[in-house]
Scaffold this active site. Structure first.
Site, mmCIF file in Angstrom:
data_model
loop_
_atom_site.group_PDB
_atom_site.id
_atom_site.type_symbol
_atom_site.label_atom_id
_atom_site.label_comp_id
_atom_site.label_asym_id
_atom_site.label_seq_id
_atom_site.Cartn_x
_atom_site.Cartn_y
_atom_site.Cartn_z
ATOM 1 N N LYS A 158 0.906 -1.151 0.000
ATOM 2 C CA LYS A 158 0.000 0.000 0.000
ATOM 3 C C LYS A 158 0.946 1.203 0.000
ATOM 4 O O LYS A 158 1.554 1.545 1.016
ATOM 5 C CB LYS A 158 -0.900 0.011 1.243
ATOM 6 C CG LYS A 158 -1.886 1.184 1.256
ATOM 7 C CD LYS A 158 -1.254 2.427 1.843
ATOM 8 C CE LYS A 158 -2.166 3.624 1.944
ATOM 9 N NZ LYS A 158 -2.140 4.484 0.747
ATOM 10 N N ALA A 160 2.109 5.283 -0.709
ATOM 11 C CA ALA A 160 1.509 6.593 -0.420
ATOM 12 C C ALA A 160 0.661 7.037 -1.611
ATOM 13 O O ALA A 160 1.007 6.759 -2.773
ATOM 14 C CB ALA A 160 2.606 7.610 -0.133
ATOM 15 N N SER A 161 -0.407 7.755 -1.323
ATOM 16 C CA SER A 161 -1.396 8.091 -2.358
ATOM 17 C C SER A 161 -0.856 9.042 -3.421
ATOM 18 O O SER A 161 -1.449 9.153 -4.494
ATOM 19 C CB SER A 161 -2.634 8.708 -1.706
ATOM 20 O OG SER A 161 -3.267 7.744 -0.921
ATOM 21 N N SER A 211 4.819 8.199 9.204
ATOM 22 C CA SER A 211 4.733 9.072 10.371
ATOM 23 C C SER A 211 4.344 8.287 11.624
ATOM 24 O O SER A 211 3.820 7.171 11.552
ATOM 25 C CB SER A 211 3.695 10.159 10.099
ATOM 26 O OG SER A 211 2.442 9.543 9.895
ATOM 27 N N GLU A 232 9.086 1.855 10.883
ATOM 28 C CA GLU A 232 10.183 2.801 10.636
ATOM 29 C C GLU A 232 9.542 4.175 10.583
ATOM 30 O O GLU A 232 8.917 4.536 9.580
ATOM 31 C CB GLU A 232 10.861 2.482 9.291
ATOM 32 C CG GLU A 232 11.506 1.111 9.227
ATOM 33 C CD GLU A 232 12.772 1.027 10.064
ATOM 34 O OE1 GLU A 232 13.212 2.048 10.605
ATOM 35 O OE2 GLU A 232 13.316 -0.088 10.179
ATOM 36 N N LEU A 233 9.682 4.932 11.666
ATOM 37 C CA LEU A 233 8.905 6.172 11.767
ATOM 38 C C LEU A 233 9.811 7.403 11.664
ATOM 39 O O LEU A 233 10.876 7.342 11.080
ATOM 40 C CB LEU A 233 8.072 6.131 13.043
ATOM 41 C CG LEU A 233 7.241 4.839 13.191
ATOM 42 C CD1 LEU A 233 6.444 4.826 14.484
ATOM 43 C CD2 LEU A 233 6.305 4.636 11.996
ATOM 44 N N CYS A 266 13.950 10.660 6.574
ATOM 45 C CA CYS A 266 13.789 10.357 7.994
ATOM 46 C C CYS A 266 15.130 10.454 8.713
ATOM 47 O O CYS A 266 15.204 10.889 9.855
ATOM 48 C CB CYS A 266 13.201 8.965 8.160
ATOM 49 S SG CYS A 266 14.125 7.712 7.276
ATOM 50 N N GLU A 363 9.754 17.010 14.286
ATOM 51 C CA GLU A 363 10.574 16.725 13.107
ATOM 52 C C GLU A 363 10.317 17.807 12.047
ATOM 53 O O GLU A 363 9.166 18.148 11.788
ATOM 54 C CB GLU A 363 10.147 15.354 12.546
ATOM 55 C CG GLU A 363 10.848 14.974 11.266
ATOM 56 C CD GLU A 363 10.410 13.601 10.746
ATOM 57 O OE1 GLU A 363 9.260 13.180 11.007
ATOM 58 O OE2 GLU A 363 11.226 12.960 10.072
HETATM 59 P P1 NAP Z 1 2.414 9.083 6.459
HETATM 60 O O1 NAP Z 1 1.391 10.116 6.282
HETATM 61 O O2 NAP Z 1 2.425 8.306 7.708
HETATM 62 O O3 NAP Z 1 2.292 8.112 5.190
HETATM 63 C C1 NAP Z 1 3.070 6.953 5.068
HETATM 64 C C2 NAP Z 1 2.196 5.831 4.568
HETATM 65 O O4 NAP Z 1 1.250 5.472 5.572
HETATM 66 C C3 NAP Z 1 1.360 6.196 3.342
HETATM 67 O O5 NAP Z 1 1.240 5.065 2.521
HETATM 68 C C4 NAP Z 1 0.030 6.583 3.955
HETATM 69 O O6 NAP Z 1 -1.028 6.462 3.036
HETATM 70 C C5 NAP Z 1 -0.069 5.578 5.066
HETATM 71 N N1 NAP Z 1 -0.900 5.981 6.182
HETATM 72 C C6 NAP Z 1 -1.130 7.222 6.668
HETATM 73 N N2 NAP Z 1 -1.917 7.155 7.742
HETATM 74 C C7 NAP Z 1 -2.219 5.851 7.954
HETATM 75 C C8 NAP Z 1 -2.993 5.153 8.911
HETATM 76 N N3 NAP Z 1 -3.629 5.779 9.904
HETATM 77 N N4 NAP Z 1 -3.060 3.812 8.818
HETATM 78 C C9 NAP Z 1 -2.400 3.154 7.849
HETATM 79 N N5 NAP Z 1 -1.668 3.762 6.907
HETATM 80 C C10 NAP Z 1 -1.559 5.099 6.963
HETATM 81 O O7 NAP Z 1 3.880 9.645 6.321
HETATM 82 P P2 NAP Z 1 4.372 10.883 5.492
HETATM 83 O O8 NAP Z 1 4.144 12.074 6.336
HETATM 84 O O9 NAP Z 1 3.845 10.859 4.127
HETATM 85 O O10 NAP Z 1 5.939 10.510 5.419
HETATM 86 C C11 NAP Z 1 6.871 11.164 6.145
HETATM 87 C C12 NAP Z 1 7.159 10.490 7.481
HETATM 88 O O11 NAP Z 1 7.740 9.200 7.255
HETATM 89 C C13 NAP Z 1 8.184 11.268 8.259
HETATM 90 O O12 NAP Z 1 7.844 11.287 9.604
HETATM 91 C C14 NAP Z 1 9.454 10.459 8.052
HETATM 92 O O13 NAP Z 1 10.437 10.656 9.017
HETATM 93 C C15 NAP Z 1 8.928 9.075 8.032
HETATM 94 N N6 NAP Z 1 9.886 8.158 7.382
HETATM 95 C C16 NAP Z 1 10.539 7.247 8.159
HETATM 96 C C17 NAP Z 1 11.481 6.414 7.599
HETATM 97 C C18 NAP Z 1 12.229 5.400 8.418
HETATM 98 O O14 NAP Z 1 12.815 4.489 7.842
HETATM 99 N N7 NAP Z 1 12.228 5.488 9.725
HETATM 100 C C19 NAP Z 1 11.741 6.495 6.236
HETATM 101 C C20 NAP Z 1 11.050 7.426 5.472
HETATM 102 C C21 NAP Z 1 10.114 8.263 6.070
HETATM 103 P P3 NAP Z 1 -1.662 7.765 2.311
HETATM 104 O O15 NAP Z 1 -0.583 8.360 1.484
HETATM 105 O O16 NAP Z 1 -2.769 7.203 1.505
HETATM 106 O O17 NAP Z 1 -2.121 8.678 3.409
#
Ligand code: NAP
Length: 458
Positions: A158, A160-161, A211, A232-233, A266, A363
């Site tokens: 799944k 990201a959109s 996130s 991995e957040l 991240c 962050e």
């Molecule tokens: P995000 O909103 O959490 O989206 C990541 C993925 O999760 C997307 O596919 C999103 O789908 C899905 N998602 C969102 N809310 C969800 C929920 N409640 N239940 C299930 N799936 C859900 O993250 P982002 O803001 O786009 O990405 C940036 C974050 O990722 C930053 O905090 C960054 O540090 C972190 N990150 C961490 C790592 C690591 O390895 N630790 C690596 C890269 C990024 P949709 O797009 O459809 O909403």
């Protein structure tokens, strides 16, 4: 959120995609389950051949895929190309090493457990759901898929959109390489439909990169289903600079560590914690070099920093900087939204950060660096550890005793000494505290989605 390619450089929607229906999702889970039943009967050598084919296809497609990355999330094209090639290399690493990383182990003296032989083997567990972010749309997915498929599992993505074309490219990659149909597929679904997939009994475990709120939600659902998760957040990695360091080099690496991928990594260094004896020199060099970065069209080979991936991400960053400035932070470089189309934010260096500012604890997911002055190493360590995150960290020092002191003191999943944090297939990757649980990559990563099966023979 619509499933669509919206070009961050123009702000224009290029293509929209319909979400899969429930029946389509069900068919893909069923295909994954069937592929797993086939895969578990295959040899490492067979899977390795398919994996090498997939790596080759990816290398052959490098220009096409790099352009997709740039158009969907704004990564400058040079970095996008490097991401594709790194991903192919990662797949080859697992093709070459999975068998040895998952080699069975035998007790030297099985008689102590009353057996003629006893030990462990790593078996696949089935269909794994991967929820992935847009920031490294190919590498994040393939660093999961390479080891998972080599272990004999099947994967469902799944994505990201805002990166549907990356998701659709990956949807067929492994099948094109020769893996059974269904071994790896994308589900075009919104986040709200992840729960239904995770609760499906055919799905055995999940990994999420993204996130903290998304991670917490997934983990709580998985917990109620007694399913294993890897998370991995986010991160707010410290980059500590001490007086014995090579300041010129530290300042140059700091520019890359903060601004690569438009600051949306991240493991980007986000908080620069500098000893007072070298603070002025480091901050001057760092600021000069950040100011010299070229902002522009991410398809242009000479661009260093492109637009942020989403408008909401840019607005969030703008709000964090405005909050800090209103509370007294000093803008050394940048600090503005440039007057142009697209979701740009100027590479920024801020000084004078205090605990009441949002940027102190949150962050910053974009090209904004905060620089702190500290009097000694104890103060540096307390600041470095003083967030809820614990992904990675960097420390710059040429004092061996001090180096060891920081390695032992830093609460982070990794410590990089005199270098910037990066991910490598050969090294485990993951965080502590709110940055996540579990590990990706290397032996620890491939073993996450295996059944460590004990085998005792009388
Ligand atoms: P995000 O909103 O959490 O989206 C990541 C993925 O999760 C997307 O596919 C999103 O789908 C899905 N998602 C969102 N809310 C969800 C929920 N409640 N239940 C299930 N799936 C859900 O993250 P982002 O803001 O786009 O990405 C940036 C974050 O990722 C930053 O905090 C960054 O540090 C972190 N990150 C961490 C790592 C690591 O390895 N630790 C690596 C890269 C990024 P949709 O797009 O459809 O909403």
């Amino acid at each position: 959120m619509a499933i669509a390619t919206i070009n961050p450089f123009t702000g224009l929607t290029e293509q929209e995609f319909a979400a899969h229906t429930d029946a389509e999702v069900d068919a893909r889970i069923a295909a994954a389950q069937a592929a797993y039943e086939t895969m578990r009967g295959t040899t490492y050598a067979q899977r390795a051949q398919w994996m090498r084919n997939a790596a080759q296809l990816l290398e052959d497609d490098v220009e096409h895929v790099a352009r997709l990355i740039t158009i969907e999330m704004g990564r400058p094209i040079k970095g996008a190309r490097a991401e594709v090639l790194k991903s192919a290399k990662g797949l080859r690493y697992y093709a070459d090493n999975a068998e040895q990383l998952l080699a069975p182990e035998q007790l030297a003296d099985p008689s102590v457990v009353g057996a003629s032989s006893a030990g462990t083997r790593y078996a696949p567990i089935g269909v794994i759901l991967a929820v992935m972010p847009w920031n490294y749309p190919i590498w994040q997915v393939l660093r999961f898929a390479g080891p998972a498929l080599m272990a004999g599992n099947a994967g469902l993505l799944k994505h990201a959109s805002n990166v549907p074309q990356a998701a659709l490219y990956l949807d067929t990659l492994f099948e094109r390489g020769g893996f059974p149909v269904g071994a790896f597929h994308s589900l075009l679904i919104p986040a709200s439909r992840v729960e239904g997939v995770l609760r499906d009994p055919r799905v055995k475990a999940a990994t999420l990169t993204g996130s903290e709120p998304a991670g917490r939600s997934l983990a709580s659902i998985a917990g109620s289903e007694v399913k294993h998760v890897v998370l991995e957040l986010g991160g707010s990695d410290p980059f500590v600079v001490m007086p014995s360091a090579d300041i010129d080099k530290a300042a140059s690496v700091a520019v890359t560590a903060r601004n690569q991928n438009n600051g949306q990594s991240c493991i980007a260094a986000k908080r620069f914690i500098v000893h007072t004896d070298v603070y002025d020199e480091f901050t001057r060099l760092f600021s000069e070099r950040v100011a010299a970065l070229s902002l522009g069209d991410p398809l242009d080979e000479s661009t260093d920093v492109g637009p942020l991936a989403t408008e909401s991400g840019r607005d969030e960053l703008e709000g964090q900087v405005a909050d800090a400035v209103a509370k007294g932070a000093v803008v050394r470089v940048g600090g503005v939204v440039p007057d142009r189309d697209g979701w740009f934010y100027e590479p920024t260096v801020l000084e004078g950060i205090t605990p009441e500012m949002r940027l102190h604890l949150e962050e910053a997911f974009g090209p904004v660096a905060t620089v702190y002055r500290v009097a000694n190493r104890e103060e540096a360590l307390a600041l470095a550890n003083g967030t809820t995150f614990g992904l990675s960290s960097a420390v710059w020092t040429n004092d061996a005793e001090e180096e060891d002191w920081f390695i032992r003191g830093l609460d982070a999943g990794a410590v990089f000494v005199n270098g910037m944090t990066a991910s490598y297939p050969e090294l485990p990757f993951g965080g502590v505290k709110d940055s996540g649980v579990g590990r990706e990559l290397a032996a620890a990563g491939i073993r996450e989605f295996c059944n460590l099966q004990t085998v005792w023979k009388g």
